[in-house]
Scaffold this active site. Structure first.
Site, short mmCIF file in Angstrom:
data_model
loop_
_atom_site.label_atom_id
_atom_site.label_comp_id
_atom_site.label_asym_id
_atom_site.label_seq_id
_atom_site.Cartn_x
_atom_site.Cartn_y
_atom_site.Cartn_z
N CYS A 264 0.82 -1.23 0.00
CA CYS A 264 0.00 0.00 0.00
C CYS A 264 0.85 1.27 0.00
CB CYS A 264 -0.98 -0.02 1.17
SG CYS A 264 -0.25 0.14 2.81
N HIS B 235 -6.04 1.89 -4.23
CA HIS B 235 -4.99 1.43 -3.30
C HIS B 235 -4.51 0.03 -3.68
CE1 HIS B 235 -7.84 -1.02 -0.48
NE2 HIS B 235 -8.38 -0.91 -1.66
N HIS C 56 -2.62 1.26 6.85
CA HIS C 56 -3.01 1.18 5.44
C HIS C 56 -3.23 2.57 4.86
CE1 HIS C 56 -4.34 -1.01 1.92
NE2 HIS C 56 -5.32 -0.14 1.78
#
Length: 344
Positions: free
Chosen positions: A259, A319, A307
């Site tokens: 990520c 993402h 994240h």
């Protein structure tokens, strides 16, 4: 002589006992079968796998941080070692200069005992007292003072390098631990997926594909990139070119990402340097609320900020999701949003 007697027939009591024992065994077996836990269904497996992916990502971001620290330490150690080598060369030149002075004195009829001590004995302990020796010439005193300063600086650099080397060893150990923790969680998730039947795996894959398609439709229908600031828009445009790319722990492109690896790469394509992990990217700009988000802003999820994605508009994020989903659009509502960050 061998016996030919007929085997004794079981008595009525013995038959009853054997029958009861067999019946009990069957009953216990049936009870065990009933008591055994049911095999988790497809949706339960998916939920457990998603939870394991989150745990793996937590470990991955810590792994990324340890690796970044390792790379920084390696550069600093290399610079220190270069400085030590340069200063050692300078120190040797100064000693040679002082030695030349002593040689000239010797040829002129004698050598100062203190200079001889410096050159042939223990110069380190001697240097602390050398400045008080008034019998030395001005040039010799200056040379000795320079040597003294060089030696002290050199000792400090060596001590600093030793400390950083110890830190590097600890960081490498931490790196290995975080990598193993992430890999163990991913392996556990894969083992769970392997418990599904081929049909269930196919159904799960179809569901993921439908969700990704719906997310892409919503994402592509989001606010145009032009509505974002120039660099944020450029970062989002770059990330869009990586839709469908694989998610791999620690990857920063060009064909796979995690990520924070995707967000760092995307902003890099826009000419903006941001840090490597979610924890540090959270401080790479100005924090903003959900109502202030514009396409291209960084968006952070979960209490521990493990994240990150890029805001795509229309309540969507682009993402690097997890090993199953890869790089995709997804609704912001699917994860606990914390805040956005406007870079630059």
């Amino acid at each position: 002589m061998a016996s030919h007697r007929r085997p004794k027939q079981p008595t009525r009591t013995r038959v009853t006992v054997l029958t009861a024992t067999a019946a009990a065994a069957v009953a216990l077996s049936s009870q065990s079968a009933v008591a055994a836990p049911d095999k988790p269904n497809k949706d339960e497996v998916k939920a457990k796998v998603d939870a394991l992916y989150e745990e793996a990502e937590q470990a991955t971001e810590k792994f990324n941080g340890a690796r970044e620290h390792q790379e920084k330490l390696e550069k600093e150690i290399a610079q220190l070692q270069d400085a030590v080598a340069r200063d050692q060369g300078g120190l040797n030149d100064l000693r040679n200069t002082l030695g030349s002075m002593a040689t000239a004195q010797y040829r002129g009829g004698g050598i100062d005992p203190s200079v001889a001590l410096l050159l042939s004995g223990d110069p380190e302990s001697y240097l602390d007292k050398a400045s008080t020796l008034q019998q030395l010439s001005g040039r010799q005193l200056q040379a000795i003072a320079e040597i003294q300063a060089k030696q002290r600086a050199l000792a400090q650099q060596r001590q600093e390098a030793t400390g950083k080397l110890a830190d590097l060893d600890a960081t490498r150990k931490e790196l290995g631990e975080k990598k193993k923790a992430a890999q163990d969680k991913l392996a556990e998730a894969q083992a769970l997926l392997n418990t599904l039947t081929a049909q269930e795996r196919s159904q799960l894959k179809d569901e993921e594909a439908q969700q990704s398609k719906a997310g892409r439709t919503a994402g592509e229908g989001a606010a145009p990139v032009a509505s974002a600031s120039g660099r944020a828009g450029a970062a989002l445009a770059a990330a869009k070119t990586k839709l469908g790319s694989a998610y791999i722990m620690g990857a920063t492109g060009p064909s796979a990402y995690d990520c924070s690896g995707l967000t760092q790469w995307a902003y890099g394509q826009a000419g903006v340097s941001i840090s490597r992990t979610t924890y540090t990217q959270a401080n790479d700009g100005t924090r903003i609320g959900r109502s202030q988000l514009q396409p291209g802003d960084l968006v952070f999820f979960y209490d521990d900020l493990h994240h990150v994605g890029l805001y795509a508009g229309n309540n969507m994020t682009l993402h690097a999701s997890n090993p199953r989903g890869g790089v995709k659009y997804e609704s912001m509502d699917n994860m606990p949003f914390q805040f956005g960050v406007r870079v630059g």
